[in-house]
Design a protein around this motif. Structure first.
Motif, PDB file in Angstrom:
ATOM      1  N   ASP A 427       0.830  -1.204   0.000  1.00 42.83           N
ATOM      2  CA  ASP A 427       0.000   0.000   0.000  1.00 42.83           C
ATOM      3  C   ASP A 427       0.868   1.259   0.000  1.00 42.83           C
ATOM      4  O   ASP A 427       1.972   1.284   0.567  1.00 42.83           O
ATOM      5  CB  ASP A 427      -0.906   0.022   1.234  1.00 42.83           C
ATOM      6  CG  ASP A 427      -1.961  -1.077   1.177  1.00 42.83           C
ATOM      7  OD1 ASP A 427      -2.044  -1.756   0.142  1.00 42.83           O
ATOM      8  OD2 ASP A 427      -2.677  -1.260   2.176  1.00 42.83           O
ATOM      9  N   ASN A 428       0.349   2.310  -0.643  1.00 52.05           N
ATOM     10  CA  ASN A 428       1.009   3.614  -0.688  1.00 52.05           C
ATOM     11  C   ASN A 428       2.445   3.520  -1.220  1.00 52.05           C
ATOM     12  O   ASN A 428       3.353   4.201  -0.740  1.00 52.05           O
ATOM     13  CB  ASN A 428       0.993   4.268   0.695  1.00 52.05           C
ATOM     14  CG  ASN A 428      -0.412   4.484   1.216  1.00 52.05           C
ATOM     15  OD1 ASN A 428      -1.352   4.701   0.453  1.00 52.05           O
ATOM     16  ND2 ASN A 428      -0.575   4.405   2.531  1.00 52.05           N
ATOM     17  N   THR A 430       5.678   4.126  -3.159  1.00 49.20           N
ATOM     18  CA  THR A 430       6.347   5.258  -3.791  1.00 49.20           C
ATOM     19  C   THR A 430       7.755   4.824  -4.169  1.00 49.20           C
ATOM     20  O   THR A 430       8.469   4.247  -3.340  1.00 49.20           O
ATOM     21  CB  THR A 430       6.435   6.472  -2.840  1.00 49.20           C
ATOM     22  OG1 THR A 430       5.117   6.866  -2.459  1.00 49.20           O
ATOM     23  CG2 THR A 430       7.128   7.641  -3.509  1.00 49.20           C
ATOM     24  N   SER A 522      -1.541   6.240  -2.780  1.00 45.17           N
ATOM     25  CA  SER A 522      -2.011   7.200  -1.788  1.00 45.17           C
ATOM     26  C   SER A 522      -2.814   8.306  -2.474  1.00 45.17           C
ATOM     27  O   SER A 522      -2.495   8.743  -3.580  1.00 45.17           O
ATOM     28  CB  SER A 522      -0.813   7.817  -1.054  1.00 45.17           C
ATOM     29  OG  SER A 522      -1.228   8.887  -0.239  1.00 45.17           O
ATOM     30  N   GLU A 524      -3.009  11.243  -1.261  1.00 41.01           N
ATOM     31  CA  GLU A 524      -2.492  12.502  -0.725  1.00 41.01           C
ATOM     32  C   GLU A 524      -2.253  13.551  -1.803  1.00 41.01           C
ATOM     33  O   GLU A 524      -2.370  14.745  -1.553  1.00 41.01           O
ATOM     34  CB  GLU A 524      -1.193  12.244   0.049  1.00 41.01           C
ATOM     35  CG  GLU A 524      -1.410  11.505   1.375  1.00 41.01           C
ATOM     36  CD  GLU A 524      -0.104  11.251   2.101  1.00 41.01           C
ATOM     37  OE1 GLU A 524       0.943  11.723   1.603  1.00 41.01           O
ATOM     38  OE2 GLU A 524      -0.124  10.597   3.156  1.00 41.01           O
TER      39      GLU A 524
END
Length: 549
Positions: A427-428, A430, A522, A524
């Protein structure tokens, strides 16, 4: 006097009816005359033209040219394209479940549907198809490739594949099946109280997929919903009606269609009891949200049932109806326009001229009419749905856009996957700084040529200046400018590092999770989602927007 008047009225009516009759007869005569001219012309061409004429190609070209004069959505489907039409209508087709695009002359797999024959058969994103059933794909277009891939359920298709890291071509055999493309590729809770549903299409199961996702998240404690319609081109009208029905009372008008033929003038109302009338909703749209997407976003806006966030939608408010023609062909013809509950039509005033991204652009106020939502908020026609909270669209830098369009990010993600096949990102995800450094090295060795606007302007200046007699005298003064531009290009990889990393993350994740990749990214940096989350934290503002205050 009365008798004379009566004769005048009768005479006027008779003359009018005769005139109407003449017009109709005249119209049908013109149709018959031009059909006869066309048939005679083709007969003479076929008999006398120096080369052989393909009748199918000639007729299809003439039909396409005729329909092009009308609108972009009235289309003819010949017999060999009927399967594509059914796929659009149902979201199902008989094939292997892989999307293949022509990438620099290669037929490259760019997406695979989870659980499809392609997935089960071991095909990977980035694979290049070179042969299908022994037929070479060299020089064949995407349409020809599609016909070779599709076929009857349970029949096998033999594929010859070129894969990164493999010296020899791979031979795979995949059994065709009914492939269902999902309308909702991703849904889930963003936080403890806010749910998210991404709706990509409006095919036959869209409403049931939305309902399943909504009820599951509500059971997990969802208090607010983000419904993402960005980039959704639309689909079936009844799916849009049923999805609106989930959030508005039974019996309320959803959409009305009005056309030249009376039988197409219909009102469509919510037929069932809703699943929720109170939960705050944020609907995300952009210039790619069209047709059924605009019915859902516009109807929820007209009933003040949700706040619309993003950019003006596409502006497609035309109704298409399919008509069977002879020899198993189909005509999809525009028969009416959509009108949503406030009375406005979402169709763009001029659908033949659009911005480069497909958006309508600014419509002059003089061409727009004002309508009102249930709470009295002003809304406008003239081209799409205007968001309640208007946000600037995310625009990629020129460097990032070229890294995507030239396949550099795609190819790097393919190599990354085959080197890290068992190391599934979580998850998320990067990309790390080390991975980005590796990407920059890959870009240097890939042959990627990046030309920015400043360089193009300088090249144009040099071209114009070279025609001047005094060019040799100041040619050297342009060299420092070119040196500065080259340095800037080197710095761009660092300047736009964050957005390039975002695109890398999505592309790498798609290798492992296909079109479910969004659920591992994400939110964000998603401007529209963040605006929705901020709005849900400020319920007085949410209610104020819907109240028109």
């Amino acid at each position: 006097m009365k008798k004379t008047y009566r004769f005048l009225v009768i005479g006027l009516i008779t003359s009018t009816l005769a005139l109407v009759g003449f017009k109709y007869e005249d119209r049908y005569f013109e149709i018959a005359k031009n059909l006869d001219i066309f048939a005679t012309l083709f007969k003479e061409l076929n008999a006398l033209y120096v080369d052989e004429i393909n009748p199918n190609k000639a007729m299809r070209t003439s039909i396409t040219s005729m329909l092009k004069e009308l609108d972009p959505y009235t289309n003819f489907y010949p017999e060999d394209d009927i399967e594509d039409y059914r796929t659009m209508a149902t979201g199902k087709y008989n094939g292997i479940g892989a999307t293949v695009s022509n990438v620099y002359g290669d037929h490259t797999v760019v997406m695979i549907y989870e659980g499809s024959p392609a997935d089960k058969g071991g095909i990977k994103i980035g694979d290049v198809f070179t042969e299908i059933n022994g037929v070479s794909l060299a020089g064949r277009d995407s349409e020809q490739l599609g016909r070779l891939l599709k076929g009857q359920t349970d029949t096998e298709v033999d594929l010859t594949i070129k894969r990164y890291g493999q010296k020899k071509p791979l031979e795979l055999s995949v059994k065709r099946a009914v492939v269902k493309t999902p309308n909702v590729p991703h849904y889930g809770l963003i936080n403890d109280e806010v749910g998210y549903i991404q709706l990509n299409d409006f095919s036959a199961t869209a409403a049931s997929e939305i309902k399943t996702a909504f009820e599951e998240m509500k059971g997990q404690g969802m208090k607010s919903l983000v419904l993402d319609l960005r980039g959704n081109p639309g689909g079936l009208l009844n799916m849009a009606i049923d999805i609106c029905n989930f959030f508005i009372p039974k019996g309320e008008l959803v959409v009305e269609t009005k056309g030249k033929v009376g039988q197409w003038n219909k009102k469509y109302a919510a037929r069932f009891n809703p699943i929720d009338l109170e939960m705050p909703i944020a609907v995300l749209i952009n210039s790619g949200s069209a047709s059924a997407s605009e019915i859902v976003s516009g109807t929820l806006q007209d009933y003040d049932r949700g706040v619309v966030i993003g950019q003006k939608s596409f502006g497609k408010g035309l109704v298409q109806t399919t008509r069977p023609l002879s020899f198993n062909t189909q005509l999809k013809v525009t028969t009416a326009k959509y009108y949503i509950p406030s009375g406005r039509c979402i169709q763009a005033i001029d659908y033949s001229h659009r911005n480069a991204d497909g958006s309508v652009g600014k419509v002059p106020d003089s061409l727009k009419s004002t309508f009102y939502t249930k709470n009295g908020r002003p809304v406008y026609d003239g081209g799409g749905v205007d968001p309640d909270i208007d946000l600037e669209p995310k625009e990629l830098s020129e460097l990032t856009a070229q890294l995507i369009s030239k396949g550099v990010i795609f190819d790097f993600a393919t190599q990354y996957y085959f080197k890290n096949e068992l190391n599934i990102p979580g998850d998320n995800f990067t990309p790390s700084d080390d991975l980005y450094t590796a990407f920059k090295e890959y870009v240097k060795t890939s042959g990627f040529a990046y030309v920015n606007e400043a360089e193009e302007a300088l090249a144009e200046l040099e071209s114009l200046a070279s025609e001047d007699k005094g060019y040799a005298g100041f040619k050297s003064s342009l060299s420092p400018l070119r040196t500065m531009l080259n340095k800037k290009k080197d710095m761009d990889m660092m300047t736009y590092q964050d957005e390039i990393k975002d695109e890398l993350a999505l592309e790498i994740l798609s290798r492992y999770h296909y079109d479910n990749a969004m659920k591992f990214v994400s939110f964000e940096k998603d401007h529209e989602v963040q605006e929705a989350l901020k709005l849900f934290k400020d319920m007085p503002r949410y209610k104020s927007i819907l109240a028109g205050k």
